[in-house]
Scaffold this motif. Structure first.
Motif, PDB file in Angstrom:
ATOM      1  N   ARG A 171      -0.118   8.273   3.399  1.00 41.57           N
ATOM      2  CA  ARG A 171       0.854   9.229   2.501  1.00 41.57           C
ATOM      3  C   ARG A 171       2.003   8.203   1.763  1.00 41.57           C
ATOM      4  O   ARG A 171       2.596   7.447   3.213  1.00 41.57           O
ATOM      5  CB  ARG A 171       1.997  10.397   3.104  1.00 41.57           C
ATOM      6  CG  ARG A 171       2.893  11.005   1.957  1.00 41.57           C
ATOM      7  CD  ARG A 171       4.017  11.823   2.750  1.00 41.57           C
ATOM      8  NE  ARG A 171       4.389  11.521   3.599  1.00 41.57           N
ATOM      9  CZ  ARG A 171       4.694  12.503   4.590  1.00 41.57           C
ATOM     10  NH1 ARG A 171       4.011  13.801   4.518  1.00 41.57           N
ATOM     11  NH2 ARG A 171       5.053  12.468   5.552  1.00 41.57           N
ATOM     12  N   ARG A 172       2.236   7.420   1.606  1.00 40.00           N
ATOM     13  CA  ARG A 172       3.232   6.974   0.444  1.00 40.00           C
ATOM     14  C   ARG A 172       4.623   7.490   0.268  1.00 40.00           C
ATOM     15  O   ARG A 172       4.620   8.836   0.209  1.00 40.00           O
ATOM     16  CB  ARG A 172       2.305   6.353  -1.124  1.00 40.00           C
ATOM     17  CG  ARG A 172       1.634   5.884  -0.714  1.00 40.00           C
ATOM     18  CD  ARG A 172       0.304   5.109  -2.349  1.00 40.00           C
ATOM     19  NE  ARG A 172       1.863   4.865  -3.543  1.00 40.00           N
ATOM     20  CZ  ARG A 172       2.590   3.477  -3.262  1.00 40.00           C
ATOM     21  NH1 ARG A 172       1.945   2.676  -2.698  1.00 40.00           N
ATOM     22  NH2 ARG A 172       3.110   3.596  -4.072  1.00 40.00           N
ATOM     23  N   LYS A 173       5.105   6.790   0.288  1.00 40.47           N
ATOM     24  CA  LYS A 173       6.323   7.063   0.193  1.00 40.47           C
ATOM     25  C   LYS A 173       6.566   8.126  -0.907  1.00 40.47           C
ATOM     26  O   LYS A 173       7.406   8.641  -1.561  1.00 40.47           O
ATOM     27  CB  LYS A 173       7.523   5.444  -0.210  1.00 40.47           C
ATOM     28  CG  LYS A 173       8.863   5.598  -0.556  1.00 40.47           C
ATOM     29  CD  LYS A 173       9.764   4.170  -0.800  1.00 40.47           C
ATOM     30  CE  LYS A 173      11.371   4.701  -0.750  1.00 40.47           C
ATOM     31  NZ  LYS A 173      12.046   3.144  -0.929  1.00 40.47           N
ATOM     32  N   ASP A 174       6.448   7.265  -2.473  1.00 41.91           N
ATOM     33  CA  ASP A 174       6.273   8.249  -3.382  1.00 41.91           C
ATOM     34  C   ASP A 174       5.152  10.040  -3.372  1.00 41.91           C
ATOM     35  O   ASP A 174       5.034  10.514  -4.455  1.00 41.91           O
ATOM     36  CB  ASP A 174       5.561   7.731  -4.458  1.00 41.91           C
ATOM     37  CG  ASP A 174       3.723   7.619  -4.593  1.00 41.91           C
ATOM     38  OD1 ASP A 174       3.578   7.727  -4.077  1.00 41.91           O
ATOM     39  OD2 ASP A 174       3.480   6.646  -5.820  1.00 41.91           O
ATOM     40  N   GLY A 175       4.812  10.213  -1.844  1.00 39.09           N
ATOM     41  CA  GLY A 175       4.474  10.917  -1.782  1.00 39.09           C
ATOM     42  C   GLY A 175       2.740  11.871  -2.064  1.00 39.09           C
ATOM     43  O   GLY A 175       1.802  11.786  -1.515  1.00 39.09           O
ATOM     44  N   ALA A 176       2.348  10.306  -2.924  1.00 38.54           N
ATOM     45  CA  ALA A 176       0.567  10.024  -3.256  1.00 38.54           C
ATOM     46  C   ALA A 176       0.214  10.008  -1.942  1.00 38.54           C
ATOM     47  O   ALA A 176       0.665   9.281  -1.224  1.00 38.54           O
ATOM     48  CB  ALA A 176       0.530   8.741  -3.984  1.00 38.54           C
TER      49      ALA A 176
ATOM     50  N   TYR B  95       4.356   8.303  12.857  1.00 36.86           N
ATOM     51  CA  TYR B  95       4.466   9.874  12.143  1.00 36.86           C
ATOM     52  C   TYR B  95       5.232   9.876  10.539  1.00 36.86           C
ATOM     53  O   TYR B  95       4.744  10.837   9.522  1.00 36.86           O
ATOM     54  CB  TYR B  95       5.385  10.994  12.895  1.00 36.86           C
ATOM     55  CG  TYR B  95       5.461  12.634  12.069  1.00 36.86           C
ATOM     56  CD1 TYR B  95       4.266  12.963  12.840  1.00 36.86           C
ATOM     57  CD2 TYR B  95       6.351  12.892  11.509  1.00 36.86           C
ATOM     58  CE1 TYR B  95       4.645  14.601  12.521  1.00 36.86           C
ATOM     59  CE2 TYR B  95       6.439  14.304  10.928  1.00 36.86           C
ATOM     60  CZ  TYR B  95       5.105  15.359  11.192  1.00 36.86           C
ATOM     61  OH  TYR B  95       5.781  15.950  10.816  1.00 36.86           O
ATOM     62  N   LEU B  96       6.017   8.857  10.346  1.00 36.95           N
ATOM     63  CA  LEU B  96       5.981   8.804   8.440  1.00 36.95           C
ATOM     64  C   LEU B  96       4.965   8.386   7.855  1.00 36.95           C
ATOM     65  O   LEU B  96       4.479   9.004   6.487  1.00 36.95           O
ATOM     66  CB  LEU B  96       7.139   7.647   8.563  1.00 36.95           C
ATOM     67  CG  LEU B  96       7.469   7.201   7.248  1.00 36.95           C
ATOM     68  CD1 LEU B  96       8.390   7.973   6.276  1.00 36.95           C
ATOM     69  CD2 LEU B  96       7.951   5.314   7.162  1.00 36.95           C
ATOM     70  N   LEU B  97       3.950   7.807   8.364  1.00 40.14           N
ATOM     71  CA  LEU B  97       2.798   7.807   7.718  1.00 40.14           C
ATOM     72  C   LEU B  97       2.068   8.463   7.062  1.00 40.14           C
ATOM     73  O   LEU B  97       0.888   8.333   6.390  1.00 40.14           O
ATOM     74  CB  LEU B  97       1.974   6.184   7.952  1.00 40.14           C
ATOM     75  CG  LEU B  97       2.970   4.854   8.893  1.00 40.14           C
ATOM     76  CD1 LEU B  97       1.958   4.187   9.270  1.00 40.14           C
ATOM     77  CD2 LEU B  97       3.862   4.685   7.433  1.00 40.14           C
ATOM     78  N   TYR B  98       1.758   9.632   8.133  1.00 44.63           N
ATOM     79  CA  TYR B  98       0.968  10.937   7.995  1.00 44.63           C
ATOM     80  C   TYR B  98       1.364  12.445   6.960  1.00 44.63           C
ATOM     81  O   TYR B  98       1.984  12.554   7.515  1.00 44.63           O
ATOM     82  CB  TYR B  98       0.765  11.308   9.717  1.00 44.63           C
ATOM     83  CG  TYR B  98       0.063  10.423  10.408  1.00 44.63           C
ATOM     84  CD1 TYR B  98      -1.498   9.829  10.048  1.00 44.63           C
ATOM     85  CD2 TYR B  98       0.615   9.223  10.690  1.00 44.63           C
ATOM     86  CE1 TYR B  98      -2.417   8.691  10.400  1.00 44.63           C
ATOM     87  CE2 TYR B  98      -0.091   8.091  11.576  1.00 44.63           C
ATOM     88  CZ  TYR B  98      -1.335   7.610  10.952  1.00 44.63           C
ATOM     89  OH  TYR B  98      -1.916   7.046  11.866  1.00 44.63           O
TER      90      TYR B  98
ATOM     91  N   MET C 202       0.867  -0.782  -0.145  1.00 48.54           N
ATOM     92  CA  MET C 202       0.140  -0.092   0.243  1.00 48.54           C
ATOM     93  C   MET C 202       0.997   1.321  -0.064  1.00 48.54           C
ATOM     94  O   MET C 202       0.858   1.982  -1.190  1.00 48.54           O
ATOM     95  CB  MET C 202      -1.060   0.196   1.607  1.00 48.54           C
ATOM     96  CG  MET C 202      -2.507  -1.065   1.052  1.00 48.54           C
ATOM     97  SD  MET C 202      -3.256  -0.118   2.485  1.00 48.54           S
ATOM     98  CE  MET C 202      -2.599  -0.504   4.154  1.00 48.54           C
ATOM     99  N   LEU C 203       1.927   1.097   0.775  1.00 47.60           N
ATOM    100  CA  LEU C 203       2.762   2.132   1.443  1.00 47.60           C
ATOM    101  C   LEU C 203       3.925   2.471   0.332  1.00 47.60           C
ATOM    102  O   LEU C 203       4.752   3.071  -0.186  1.00 47.60           O
ATOM    103  CB  LEU C 203       3.112   1.874   2.799  1.00 47.60           C
ATOM    104  CG  LEU C 203       1.879   2.461   3.366  1.00 47.60           C
ATOM    105  CD1 LEU C 203       2.473   3.098   4.961  1.00 47.60           C
ATOM    106  CD2 LEU C 203       0.865   3.620   3.148  1.00 47.60           C
ATOM    107  N   GLY C 204       4.100   1.454  -1.021  1.00 52.39           N
ATOM    108  CA  GLY C 204       5.058   1.636  -1.723  1.00 52.39           C
ATOM    109  C   GLY C 204       7.229   1.464  -0.564  1.00 52.39           C
ATOM    110  O   GLY C 204       7.871   1.990  -0.532  1.00 52.39           O
TER     111      GLY C 204
END
Length: 174
Positions: free
Chosen positions: A91-96, A58-61, A44-46
């Motif tokens: 927030r995905r690793k690619d910013g989406a 926090y990295l996820l938000y 899901m998050l890449g």
């Protein structure tokens, strides 16, 4: 002792299988730090699981406000009911940005420091469909309200549930 150890190994194997096979993201946090995630969270998050393990959630938000809201609301629900569910954004690793339905429960409701298990489902597509439906309904209502002739909608019992302005001009308020 050997029987207890064997039952423990079997139980752990079942849990690992569920963790791998689940169609939703599953994980474990301790003090809002990711301790474990399944591959579905990573897809899901890449991120790879190694990139997530040991990191603050926090990295996820996408914002401090999202992070703070989930922390406050989810932990309140867990304290009150033993489990909690919130809609949030990750927030995905690619910013989406993804819309997420996040459900969590304490490993030990009397000691939240032992960790929180979570299930995360990507509801982005559902939210987009709901938004498009709302927009479509608004466009339809605007068009119907602009028509020069009367339009009404009735429920099953024949009661008028909607009348456009033209109908009200012709017959008065319904």
């Amino acid at each position: 002792r050997k029987q207890v150890e064997e039952r423990l190994r079997e139980s752990e194997a079942k849990l690992r299988t569920i963790f791998r096979a689940a169609p939703v993201g599953l994980g474990l946090t301790v003090d809002r730090v990711l301790r474990e995630t399944n591959q579905q969270v990573c897809r899901m998050l890449g991120y790879t699981c190694d990139e997530l393990t040991g990191k603050s959630v926090y990295l996820l938000y996408p914002s401090q406000a999202d992070f703070d809201f989930v922390g406050a609301e989810k932990y309140r629900q867990i304290r009150d009911r033993g489990a909690g569910t919130v809609e949030t954004r990750w927030r995905r690793k690619d910013g989406a940005i993804l819309d997420i339905m996040l459900s969590s429960a304490a490993i030990d409701p009397d000691d939240l420091a032992k960790g929180i298990a979570f299930a995360a489902m990507d509801i982005t597509e559902r939210k987009q469909i709901e938004d498009r439906l709302r927009e479509s309904e608004q466009r339809f209502r605007t068009l119907v309200n602009l028509l020069p002739y009367g339009v009404q909608e009735n429920d099953k019992e024949g009661r008028i549930t909607f009348a456009n302005p033209a109908l009200e001009r012709l017959h008065g308020p319904q």
